[in-house]
Design a protein around this motif. Structure first.
Motif, PDB file in Angstrom:
ATOM      1  N   GLU A  19       0.833  -1.213   0.000  1.00  0.00           N
ATOM      2  CA  GLU A  19       0.000   0.000   0.000  1.00  0.00           C
ATOM      3  C   GLU A  19       0.866   1.260   0.000  1.00  0.00           C
ATOM      4  O   GLU A  19       0.567   2.221  -0.714  1.00  0.00           O
ATOM      5  CB  GLU A  19      -0.926   0.000   1.217  1.00  0.00           C
ATOM      6  CG  GLU A  19      -2.077  -0.976   1.102  1.00  0.00           C
ATOM      7  CD  GLU A  19      -2.930  -1.048   2.364  1.00  0.00           C
ATOM      8  OE1 GLU A  19      -2.866  -0.119   3.198  1.00  0.00           O
ATOM      9  OE2 GLU A  19      -3.657  -2.048   2.523  1.00  0.00           O
ATOM     10  N   GLN A  20       1.931   1.235   0.784  1.00  0.00           N
ATOM     11  CA  GLN A  20       2.844   2.385   0.827  1.00  0.00           C
ATOM     12  C   GLN A  20       3.497   2.597  -0.538  1.00  0.00           C
ATOM     13  O   GLN A  20       3.598   3.727  -1.019  1.00  0.00           O
ATOM     14  CB  GLN A  20       3.918   2.170   1.915  1.00  0.00           C
ATOM     15  CG  GLN A  20       4.841   3.341   2.105  1.00  0.00           C
ATOM     16  CD  GLN A  20       4.133   4.599   2.590  1.00  0.00           C
ATOM     17  OE1 GLN A  20       3.147   4.542   3.308  1.00  0.00           O
ATOM     18  NE2 GLN A  20       4.626   5.749   2.191  1.00  0.00           N
ATOM     19  N   ALA A  22       2.269   1.713  -3.390  1.00  0.00           N
ATOM     20  CA  ALA A  22       1.225   2.188  -4.301  1.00  0.00           C
ATOM     21  C   ALA A  22       0.995   3.691  -4.131  1.00  0.00           C
ATOM     22  O   ALA A  22       0.809   4.414  -5.117  1.00  0.00           O
ATOM     23  CB  ALA A  22      -0.076   1.424  -4.067  1.00  0.00           C
ATOM     24  N   LEU A  23       1.042   4.155  -2.889  1.00  0.00           N
ATOM     25  CA  LEU A  23       0.888   5.600  -2.640  1.00  0.00           C
ATOM     26  C   LEU A  23       2.050   6.386  -3.243  1.00  0.00           C
ATOM     27  O   LEU A  23       1.848   7.453  -3.835  1.00  0.00           O
ATOM     28  CB  LEU A  23       0.792   5.872  -1.134  1.00  0.00           C
ATOM     29  CG  LEU A  23      -0.501   5.432  -0.452  1.00  0.00           C
ATOM     30  CD1 LEU A  23      -0.389   5.609   1.068  1.00  0.00           C
ATOM     31  CD2 LEU A  23      -1.689   6.203  -0.992  1.00  0.00           C
ATOM     32  N   LEU A  24       3.261   5.853  -3.087  1.00  0.00           N
ATOM     33  CA  LEU A  24       4.433   6.509  -3.669  1.00  0.00           C
ATOM     34  C   LEU A  24       4.345   6.530  -5.191  1.00  0.00           C
ATOM     35  O   LEU A  24       4.713   7.528  -5.828  1.00  0.00           O
ATOM     36  CB  LEU A  24       5.721   5.815  -3.219  1.00  0.00           C
ATOM     37  CG  LEU A  24       6.091   5.987  -1.747  1.00  0.00           C
ATOM     38  CD1 LEU A  24       7.277   5.094  -1.384  1.00  0.00           C
ATOM     39  CD2 LEU A  24       6.391   7.444  -1.428  1.00  0.00           C
ATOM     40  N   LYS A  26       1.546   6.506  -6.974  1.00  0.00           N
ATOM     41  CA  LYS A  26       0.510   7.480  -7.328  1.00  0.00           C
ATOM     42  C   LYS A  26       1.069   8.907  -7.251  1.00  0.00           C
ATOM     43  O   LYS A  26       0.809   9.738  -8.120  1.00  0.00           O
ATOM     44  CB  LYS A  26      -0.704   7.320  -6.392  1.00  0.00           C
ATOM     45  CG  LYS A  26      -1.854   8.217  -6.726  1.00  0.00           C
ATOM     46  CD  LYS A  26      -2.485   7.838  -8.037  1.00  0.00           C
ATOM     47  CE  LYS A  26      -3.694   8.686  -8.324  1.00  0.00           C
ATOM     48  NZ  LYS A  26      -4.181   8.509  -9.671  1.00  0.00           N
ATOM     49  N   SER A  27       1.848   9.166  -6.206  1.00  0.00           N
ATOM     50  CA  SER A  27       2.475  10.479  -6.048  1.00  0.00           C
ATOM     51  C   SER A  27       3.413  10.774  -7.224  1.00  0.00           C
ATOM     52  O   SER A  27       3.418  11.889  -7.764  1.00  0.00           O
ATOM     53  CB  SER A  27       3.244  10.511  -4.725  1.00  0.00           C
ATOM     54  OG  SER A  27       4.007  11.673  -4.626  1.00  0.00           O
ATOM     55  N   ARG A  97       9.466   3.698  -9.010  1.00  0.00           N
ATOM     56  CA  ARG A  97       8.403   3.444  -8.019  1.00  0.00           C
ATOM     57  C   ARG A  97       7.435   2.368  -8.496  1.00  0.00           C
ATOM     58  O   ARG A  97       6.907   1.604  -7.694  1.00  0.00           O
ATOM     59  CB  ARG A  97       7.678   4.744  -7.678  1.00  0.00           C
ATOM     60  CG  ARG A  97       8.556   5.649  -6.827  1.00  0.00           C
ATOM     61  CD  ARG A  97       7.847   6.851  -6.327  1.00  0.00           C
ATOM     62  NE  ARG A  97       8.730   7.627  -5.451  1.00  0.00           N
ATOM     63  CZ  ARG A  97       8.399   8.780  -4.933  1.00  0.00           C
ATOM     64  NH1 ARG A  97       7.210   9.310  -5.169  1.00  0.00           N
ATOM     65  NH2 ARG A  97       9.243   9.439  -4.157  1.00  0.00           N
ATOM     66  N   TRP A 101       6.733  -1.020  -6.469  1.00  0.00           N
ATOM     67  CA  TRP A 101       5.379  -1.475  -6.157  1.00  0.00           C
ATOM     68  C   TRP A 101       5.164  -2.908  -6.644  1.00  0.00           C
ATOM     69  O   TRP A 101       4.601  -3.740  -5.935  1.00  0.00           O
ATOM     70  CB  TRP A 101       4.358  -0.528  -6.783  1.00  0.00           C
ATOM     71  CG  TRP A 101       2.956  -1.030  -6.690  1.00  0.00           C
ATOM     72  CD1 TRP A 101       2.201  -1.146  -5.551  1.00  0.00           C
ATOM     73  CD2 TRP A 101       2.139  -1.511  -7.755  1.00  0.00           C
ATOM     74  NE1 TRP A 101       0.960  -1.665  -5.868  1.00  0.00           N
ATOM     75  CE2 TRP A 101       0.905  -1.897  -7.203  1.00  0.00           C
ATOM     76  CE3 TRP A 101       2.347  -1.637  -9.127  1.00  0.00           C
ATOM     77  CZ2 TRP A 101      -0.125  -2.403  -7.987  1.00  0.00           C
ATOM     78  CZ3 TRP A 101       1.315  -2.140  -9.900  1.00  0.00           C
ATOM     79  CH2 TRP A 101       0.104  -2.518  -9.324  1.00  0.00           C
TER      80      TRP A 101
END
Length: 148
Positions: A19-20, A22-24, A26-27, A97, A101
């Protein structure tokens, strides 16, 4: 929860890491889009400025104005070149990233597969135990019937 499988904790940690990541990702994707928008804005600005100058074609333009125009276009071109580098760096970061992921996702799936395999083995052992108990019960009944 003393009997809980330690792999469940590993799975939770793998889920959190995925999840972390995936957030990175997306960022990084949003940052790339922002950088591309800035590049597009610079290109559009250059195009509009060129159109403005073209519309003045045929009119008397002072040498200093013409020189300023070319200097300004060079500055815009330099900014576009720099922004192209920024976009390329952003793309590299996004790719990094995305790979990160994908690695986290692969690890999570491996833990899930291991847990599923363990559960399947546990079920097989449980079924064998139940079958053994059923067989023993049937044997005892058979033995009791024939003892009478």
């Amino acid at each position: 929860m003393a009997n809980a499988d330690p792999l469940l904790l590993v799975l939770k940690l793998a889920n959190d890491a995925e999840e972390q990541a995936a957030l990175l990702l997306k960022s990084a994707q949003l940052e790339c889009q922002k950088r591309l928008n800035q590049l597009s804005a610079l290109n559009n600005y250059r195009l509009e400025y060129m159109k403005q100058m073209q519309s003045q074609q045929g009119q008397a333009i002072s040498a200093s104005h013409y020189h300023q125009f070319h200097r300004f276009i060079r500055q815009i071109d330099d900014a576009i070149t720099q922004q192209n580098r920024v976009v390329a760096d952003g793309e590299k970061q996004k790719e990094y990233r995305q790979q990160h992921w994908l690695e986290k996702q692969k690890k999570r799936k491996a833990v899930e597969l291991l847990l599923a395999s363990k559960e399947k083995k546990r079920q097989v052992v449980e079924q064998k135990r139940e079958q053994k108990m059923t067989d023993e019960f049937a044997s005892q009944q058979f033995y009791r019937r024939h003892q009478r």
